[in-house]
Write a protein that holds these residues in place. Structure first.
Motif, mmCIF file in Angstrom:
data_model
loop_
_atom_site.group_PDB
_atom_site.id
_atom_site.type_symbol
_atom_site.label_atom_id
_atom_site.label_comp_id
_atom_site.label_asym_id
_atom_site.label_seq_id
_atom_site.Cartn_x
_atom_site.Cartn_y
_atom_site.Cartn_z
ATOM 1 N N ASN A 373 -4.538 -9.441 -15.151
ATOM 2 C CA ASN A 373 -5.643 -10.081 -14.427
ATOM 3 C C ASN A 373 -5.452 -9.860 -12.916
ATOM 4 O OD1 ASN A 373 -6.344 -12.664 -12.722
ATOM 5 N ND2 ASN A 373 -7.812 -12.587 -14.392
ATOM 6 N N HIS A 374 -6.563 -9.590 -12.222
ATOM 7 C CA HIS A 374 -6.457 -9.303 -10.783
ATOM 8 C C HIS A 374 -7.217 -10.271 -9.894
ATOM 9 C CE1 HIS A 374 -4.536 -5.283 -11.073
ATOM 10 N NE2 HIS A 374 -5.169 -5.237 -12.232
ATOM 11 N N THR A 375 -7.809 -11.294 -10.476
ATOM 12 C CA THR A 375 -8.581 -12.189 -9.613
ATOM 13 C C THR A 375 -8.857 -13.515 -10.312
ATOM 14 O OG1 THR A 375 -10.606 -12.418 -8.299
ATOM 15 C CG2 THR A 375 -10.827 -11.271 -10.394
ATOM 16 N N THR A 481 4.763 -8.900 -9.821
ATOM 17 C CA THR A 481 4.273 -8.791 -8.446
ATOM 18 C C THR A 481 3.997 -7.323 -8.111
ATOM 19 O OG1 THR A 481 5.444 -10.781 -7.798
ATOM 20 C CG2 THR A 481 4.828 -9.268 -6.030
ATOM 21 N N ASN A 482 2.841 -7.097 -7.534
ATOM 22 C CA ASN A 482 2.416 -5.738 -7.174
ATOM 23 C C ASN A 482 3.418 -5.019 -6.275
ATOM 24 O OD1 ASN A 482 -1.209 -6.299 -6.913
ATOM 25 N ND2 ASN A 482 0.096 -5.845 -8.637
ATOM 26 N N GLY A 483 3.264 -3.713 -6.207
ATOM 27 C CA GLY A 483 4.083 -2.910 -5.311
ATOM 28 C C GLY A 483 3.282 -1.694 -4.856
ATOM 29 N N THR A 673 -6.978 -17.464 -3.069
ATOM 30 C CA THR A 673 -8.076 -16.554 -3.451
ATOM 31 C C THR A 673 -7.653 -15.091 -3.565
ATOM 32 O OG1 THR A 673 -8.787 -16.229 -1.148
ATOM 33 C CG2 THR A 673 -9.826 -18.030 -2.385
ATOM 34 N N GLU A 674 -6.704 -14.650 -2.751
ATOM 35 C CA GLU A 674 -6.279 -13.239 -2.810
ATOM 36 C C GLU A 674 -5.150 -13.141 -3.825
ATOM 37 O OE1 GLU A 674 -7.251 -10.125 -2.472
ATOM 38 O OE2 GLU A 674 -7.249 -10.063 -0.271
ATOM 39 N N ALA A 675 -5.428 -12.451 -4.933
ATOM 40 C CA ALA A 675 -4.444 -12.450 -6.012
ATOM 41 C C ALA A 675 -3.079 -11.975 -5.513
ATOM 42 C CB ALA A 675 -4.938 -11.565 -7.146
ATOM 43 N N SER A 676 -3.065 -10.857 -4.820
ATOM 44 C CA SER A 676 -1.802 -10.364 -4.287
ATOM 45 C C SER A 676 -1.999 -9.792 -2.883
ATOM 46 C CB SER A 676 -1.233 -9.277 -5.202
ATOM 47 O OG SER A 676 -0.259 -8.520 -4.542
ATOM 48 N N GLY A 677 -2.862 -8.765 -2.824
ATOM 49 C CA GLY A 677 -2.922 -7.956 -1.625
ATOM 50 C C GLY A 677 -1.832 -6.903 -1.765
ATOM 51 N N THR A 678 -2.109 -5.699 -1.321
ATOM 52 C CA THR A 678 -1.084 -4.664 -1.322
ATOM 53 C C THR A 678 -0.986 -4.010 0.053
ATOM 54 O OG1 THR A 678 -2.758 -3.271 -2.358
ATOM 55 C CG2 THR A 678 -0.993 -4.067 -3.769
HETATM 56 C C1 8GP Z 1 -7.603 -7.082 -6.395
HETATM 57 C C2 8GP Z 1 -7.149 -8.333 -5.705
HETATM 58 O O1 8GP Z 1 -8.222 -8.878 -4.971
HETATM 59 C C3 8GP Z 1 -5.982 -8.019 -4.785
HETATM 60 O O2 8GP Z 1 -5.494 -9.200 -4.228
HETATM 61 C C4 8GP Z 1 -4.884 -7.323 -5.559
HETATM 62 O O3 8GP Z 1 -3.874 -6.909 -4.685
HETATM 63 C C5 8GP Z 1 -5.448 -6.099 -6.259
HETATM 64 O O4 8GP Z 1 -6.517 -6.483 -7.112
HETATM 65 C C6 8GP Z 1 -4.419 -5.397 -7.109
HETATM 66 O O5 8GP Z 1 -3.848 -6.274 -8.010
HETATM 67 N N1 8GP Z 1 -8.619 -7.434 -7.349
HETATM 68 C C7 8GP Z 1 -9.679 -6.668 -7.549
HETATM 69 O O6 8GP Z 1 -9.892 -5.650 -6.917
HETATM 70 C C8 8GP Z 1 -10.573 -7.117 -8.604
HETATM 71 O O7 8GP Z 1 -10.322 -8.154 -9.193
HETATM 72 N N2 8GP Z 1 -11.604 -6.329 -8.856
HETATM 73 C C9 8GP Z 1 -12.527 -6.447 -9.907
HETATM 74 C C10 8GP Z 1 -12.134 -7.019 -11.175
HETATM 75 C C11 8GP Z 1 -13.165 -7.688 -10.271
#
Ligand code: 8GP
Length: 831
Positions: A373-375, A481-483, A673-678
Motif C-alpha cells: 500500500n502506498h497511501t 521502508t522505501n529506499g 499524509t505522506e506515506a514515505s517520500g523518497t
Molecule cells: C506514493 C506516496 O505518496 C509516497 O509518499 C511514497 O514515497 C511513494 O508512493 C512510494 O511508496 N504514493 C503514490 O504515488 C500513490 O499512492 N499513487 C497512487 C495509488 C494512488
C-alpha cells in the motif's frame, strides 16, 4: 524447444559469438559502424541525435549477451522468480545508467571525444522514459535496479504507454499540458512480435457440466484484444545480471472477423476497431494519489494483468511441476491496488482452465501474492462500480463475489457478535452504486501486506485496515521502508561527490553496500575535506544556476541558500505553505531598512512539479507561485535576497540536476499524509539538509542522521484528528503573520486577487483540512533558524557530511533484501 538449433550445428554458433567492445578503439569502431549501417548516415551528417543513437546501440549490444545469459541461467536453474507488477515505471534515461552499470563510461567519454562529441551532450539527447507519475513509479524503477544489482531473478511487468506523463509548460504562470510522445526512436526496447496474448473483454458466462458432472464456467463472446510484449533490459551494477522489464502494448486481434470486414469493404469500421484496441495502452493516467474510475483505466488494468499472468503461468508450466508448487516458484508483488485483478485472474485460471478445486486454488493464490500500500488518502483508494466490472469482466465479478462470500463466512465465524464487522470489511461496499473495494480484495488475496515507512505501516494497521489486523492477526502486516538506488541518485547524478566519497571510503564499494558511507564520519572535522565537499556543492549550484538562466532568463546567485521543493503538486504536500512562507519573507524584507537587509541571508526558493490536469486547486498553487515570482524577482528592494523560481516540467532527468544543487529541501506534508517520500532520501544523500514535518520517512531519516541534522516542525500525526475537529467547530484562528500574507494576496499584490480566493479561503474559511494555519508559525520560525545556521558554513557543511555518512539504511538494496526475505522467500541467483 522446436526452435532450437540441433546439437551438431551448435558449435558453429558457439564459435561465432558476437563480442562487444573491450576498449576505446573498439567502442569507436562500433559507433561508426552503427552510424554508417544501422542509421545509414556518415560523418557528413552525424548530428548529436545520431551519435546518441549509435552510442546507445553499441551499449545495447553489450548488454544483450548478459541479458540473454541471465534469462538462460534463470531457465536452467528453474529457481523461484519474483514478478513485480506495476502500472508505472518512471525510468528516466537509460544510456548513462547502462554505461555506469557495465563500467564503460570512461571508454565512452574518451571515444565520443575522439569522434567529435561531448558525452554530456550525447546523454542529454535521450527522452526520459516517463511511464509514471511520481513516487510510486520511481520506486518501481529503483527496485528494478536493485533486484538486478543483487542478482535476484526478477521480472517487471507493466504497460507500454505510447504517451508517458504529459510535458508541462508554464505559460503566463499557468500549467499547460503537452503530450509526451517518447517512442520516436527507442533503442532500449525489443518488440517481441512472437510473444502475444489474446485478452478477452465483455461477453457472458455460460455454465455447463463436464464429463464428470462438475459444473464449469465458460466465459464466452465479447471482444478480443492482442497484447504484444516489448522487453527492456535492466542491467545490474557491477554484475552480469541483466533482468527484463516486459511492457505490454495493445493491438487489434487479427482474427478472421477483420478480414471479413475488409473484404466486405468496411474499411472504416475495421480501422476503428484497430484504433479502439490500440487505445488501451495509449496513455498513462496522469493522476498521483487520486483515482478516477474510468472504464478505460479498468481495461488497462485487466489487459496488463491478464497478459502478465498468462506469461507467468506459461513459464511455470514449462517446468511440469504440480500446481501446489506454484508459490515455491512464483512470487508476485502488487504495486498498490492497480494490479489487484491478478488475484482474481489467477483464481479463474486455476478453476476454469486448470480444473482445480476452489480451496486448492485459493491457497495457491494467497501464497503467491503480496500487496504494497502506498497511501492512506481516501481519494486515492481504488473502488470500481460493480456494474462496470460485471459488464467488462463478467466471470471475474462472479469470482469476486465468491471470494467475498467465503471471506465473510470466516469472519462471521470468528466474530459472531460483531454484526457491523461484516459490512465494514466486505469487499463489496453496499453503496449506491455498489462498489468493489480493491484494497480489501488485495488484502484478502495476499499473504503479506506492507506499508512503505514505519509511521505509514502503523497508520494503515490502526486506521484504514484496522479490522483486517483483527481478522488475520498482526503477522500478515509488515513494514518495508522505501529506499533509493545510490547508483542513479548519487553516482550518476553527482559524479564529483561520488568520487570524493569513493576516495575516502575505499573505492566504489559503497555503491553496493551503502552502509559503508559511515566511514565518512571521521572526516567531519577535517577542514580540507569540508572545503572539497563545499566546492562540489557550489559547483552543482552553479550548474543549476546556469540551467535557470538558460531556461528562464533569471540570474540567481549560487552563493545564496538554494531552498527546493520539487514533487507532484498536491494540497497534502503543502506547496501552499511554502509559498505563503515565501510571501511572508518578502513582506518582511520590504519592511526592513537597507542596513537591516544587508544582514539577511540570500535565498533562492525553487519549485517544480506537475499538477494532475483535472486538479484545479493544485493548478491555482502553481499559478500563485509563478505570480509571486514575477513580482519578487523584479523588485529592486529585494535583489539577490530572494528569488522565486518555478522549474518547468520536473522529471527524472531534471531531478538529477536539481537534487545535487540543493542546500535545503522541503518535505512538509501534513503529518500522517505522506506515506514515505523518497526524494527526501535523495536530497540528504546528496549533501542537502531537510526542513520537514514528522511524516513518512522523515521520521526514520531523523532517527538515522540525528535530530540536530534536520529541521523538523509542525503538528504530530496523533494530533491531526483533534485539530481538524476543532476547525470544523469554529475553534480556528489564523495568526497575524498568515493574516498579512492573505491580505497581500487578496489586495492584489500578486495579480488578480480573484484567482487566488479559493486558496486563501480553503485555509481561512473552509476548515483548513491540511492544517496550514496550525503549522505556519512553526514553519516560519524554523526557516528563521535555517537562515541563522546557514550563516555558519563550517557547521552547516559538517551537518551535511554527518548526514550523508548516516544514510546507509536508505538504499533500495536494503529494501529489496527485506522484501526477498520477509515476503517473497527468494534467494539471489549465483552468477
Ligand atoms: C506514493 C506516496 O505518496 C509516497 O509518499 C511514497 O514515497 C511513494 O508512493 C512510494 O511508496 N504514493 C503514490 O504515488 C500513490 O499512492 N499513487 C497512487 C495509488 C494512488
Amino acid at each position: 524447444v522446436e526452435a532450437s538449433i540441433p546439437e551438431p550445428q551448435r558449435e558453429a554458433w558457439t564459435k561465432n559469438q558476437f563480442e562487444s567492445f573491450k576498449d576505446q578503439g573498439e567502442f569507436e569502431k562500433e559507433v561508426v559502424r552503427h552510424v554508417e549501417t544501422t542509421l545509414a548516415r556518415s560523418m557528413f551528417n552525424c548530428d548529436e541525435t545520431a551519435a546518441y543513437s549509435a552510442t546507445a546501440l553499441a551499449f545495447r549490444d553489450r548488454l544483450i549477451k548478459d541479458w540473454n545469459k541471465t534469462q538462460q541461467r534463470q531457465t536452467f536453474t528453474d529457481s523461484k522468480r519474483i514478478y513485480y507488477l506495476s502500472l508505472e515505471f518512471l525510468m528516466g534515461r537509460a544510456l548513462d545508467n547502462a554505461m555506469l552499470n557495465v563500467k564503460g563510461k570512461d571508454i565512452a567519454k574518451g571515444g565520443l571525444n575522439e569522434l567529435g562529441f561531448r558525452i554530456e551532450d550525447i546523454i542529454s539527447q535521450e527522452n526520459d522514459a516517463a511511464l509514471g507519475n511520481g513516487g510510486l513509479g520511481r520506486l518501481a524503477a529503483c527496485f528494478l535496479d536493485s533486484m538486478a544489482s543483487l542478482n535476484y531473478p526478477a521480472w517487471g511487468y507493466g504497460l507500454r504507454y505510447r504517451y508517458g506523463i504529459f510535458k508541462q509548460e508554464i505559460i503566463d504562470g499557468y500549467q499547460v499540458e503537452v503530450p509526451d510522445y517518447w517512442l520516436d526512436f527507442n533503442p532500449w526496447e525489443f518488440p517481441r512480435h512472437d510473444v502475444t496474448v489474446d485478452i478477452q473483454f465483455y461477453g457472458h458466462v455460460r455454465k455447463s457440466q463436464d464429463e464428470n458432472g462438475k459444473t464449469v464456467a465458460n466465459w464466452e463472446g465479447g471482444e478480443v484484444v492482442t497484447a504484444v510484449a516489448y522487453d527492456m533490459p535492466i542491467p545490474g551494477y557491477d554484475t552480469p545480471s541483466t533482468n527484463n522489464l516486459r511492457l505490454w502494448s495493445s493491438k487489434a486481434a487479427s482474427g478472421e472477423f477483420d478480414f471479413q470486414k475488409f473484404n466486405n469493404g468496411e474499411y472504416e469500421s475495421s480501422v476503428a476497431d484497430q484504433q479502439r484496441a490500440e487505445t488501451i495502452s495509449a496513455v498513462l493516467y496522469p493522476n498521483d494519489n487520486l483515482e478516477r474510475g474510468k472504464e478505460l483505466r479498468l481495461k488497462q488494468q485487466y489487459f496488463w494483468v491478464a497478459a502478465s499472468l498468462y506469461d507467468i503461468v506459461r513459464r511455470f508450466k514449462k517446468s511440469k511441476r504440480p500446481w501446489s508448487e506454484f508459490p515455491d516458484q512464483v512470487a508476485i508483488q502488487l504495486n498498490d491496488t492497480h494490479p489487484t485483478l491478478a488475484v482474481v485472474e489467477l483464481q479463474r485460471i486455476l478453476l476454469d482452465k486448470e480444473g482445480l478445486e476452489w480451496d486448492e486454488a485459493w491457497n495457491i493464490v494467497t501464497a503467491t501474492f503480496g500487496y504494497t500500500n502506498h497511501t492512506v488518502l481516501p481519494e486515492a483508494l481504488e473502488k470500481w462500480p460493480v456494474g462496470l466490472v460485471q459488464h467488462l469482466l463478467p466471470r471475474h465479478l462472479q469470482i469476486i463475489y465468491d471470494i467475498n462470500l467465503f471471506f465473510l463466512q470466516s469472519v462471521e465465524k470468528k466474530f459472531p457478535e460483531d454484526r457491523d464487522m461484516l459490512s465494514r470489511v466486505s469487499i463489496i461496499e453496499e453503496s449506491q452504486p455498489k462498489m468493489v473495494r480493491m484494497a480489501y480484495l488485495a488484502i484478502v488475496g495476499s499473504h503479506k501486506v506492507n506499508g512503505v515507512a514505519e509511521l505509514h505501516s502503523d497508520l494503515i494497521q490502526t486506521t484504514i485496515f484496522k479490522d483486517f489486523v483483527k481478522i488475520y492477526g498482526a503477522d500478515k502486516f509488515t513494514n518495508v521502508t522505501n529506499g533509493i538506488t545510490p547508483r542513479r541518485w548519487l553516482h550518476q547524478a553527482n559524479p564529483r561527490l561520488s568520487e570524493l566519497i569513493a576516495s575516502k571510503t575505499g573505492g566504489y564499494d559503497y555503491l553496493k553496500d551503502l552502509t559503508t558511507l559511515n566511514k565518512l564520519e571521521q572526516y567531519v572535522d577535517d577542514k580540507d575535506f569540508r572545503k572539497e565537499w563545499a566546492e562540489i556543492k557550489y559547483a552543482n549550484k552553479v550548474r543549476l544556476a546556469k540551467y535557470i538562466k538558460s531556461t528562464l532568463d533569471i540570474t540567481v546567485n549560487p552563493a545564496a541558500l538554494f531552498d527546493v521543493q520539487v514533487k507532484r503538486i498536491h494540497e497534502y504536500k503543502r506547496q501552499q505553505l511554502n509559498i505563503f512562507g515565501v510571501i511572508y519573507r518578502y513582506l518582511q524584507l520590504k519592511e526592513m531598512s537597507p542596513e537591516e537587509r544587508k544582514k539577511q541571508a540570500p535565498r533562492v526558493s525553487i519549485f517544480g512539479g506537475k499538477a494532475a490536469p483535472g486538479y484545479w486547486m493544485a493548478k491555482q498553487i502553481i499559478h500563485l507561485i509563478n505570480n509571486v515570482g514575477s513580482v519578487v524577482n523584479k523588485d529592486p528592494d529585494v535583489g539577490d535576497l530572494l528569488k522565486v523560481i518555478y522549474l518547468e516540467d520536473y522529471n527524472v532527468s531534471k531531478a538529477e540536476i536539481i537534487i545535487p544543487a540543493s542546500d535545503l529541501s522541503e518535505h512538509i506534508s501534513t503529518a500522517g499524509t505522506e506515506a514515505s517520500g523518497t526524494s527526501n532520501m535523495k536530497f540528504v544523500l546528496n549533501g542537502g539538509l531537510i526542513i520537514g514535518t514528522c511524516d513518512g520517512a522523515n521520521i526514520e531519516i531523523t532517527r538515522e542522521i540525528g535530530q540536530d541534522n534536520i529541521f523538523l516542525f509542525g503538528t504530530l500525526s496523533e494530533d491531526v484528528e483533534d485539530l481538524r475537529h476543532n476547525h470544523t467547530y469554529g475553534k480556528h484562528s489564523v495568526d497575524s503573520g498568515l493574516q498579512k500574507v492573505f491580505e497581500a494576496i487578496t489586495t492584489g499584490k500578486f495579480g488578480d486577487a480573484n484567482d487566488f480566493g479559493a486558496l486563501v479561503s480553503a485555509v481561512r474559511d473552509h476548515g483548513d483540512y491540511y492544517l496550514v494555519s496550525d503549522d505556519f508559525q512553526s514553519y516560519v520560525d524554523t526557516q528563521k533558524m535555517v537562515d541563522e545556521e546557514y550563516k555558519n558554513q563550517e557547521e552547516w557543511v559538517s551537518k551535511c557530511i554527518r548526514s550523508v555518512a548516516r544514510m546507509g539504511f536508505f538504499s533500495s538494496d536494503r529494501c529489496i533484501n527485506e522484501y526477498a526475505e520477509e515476503i517473497w522467500n527468494i534467494e539471489p541467483l549465483a552468477v
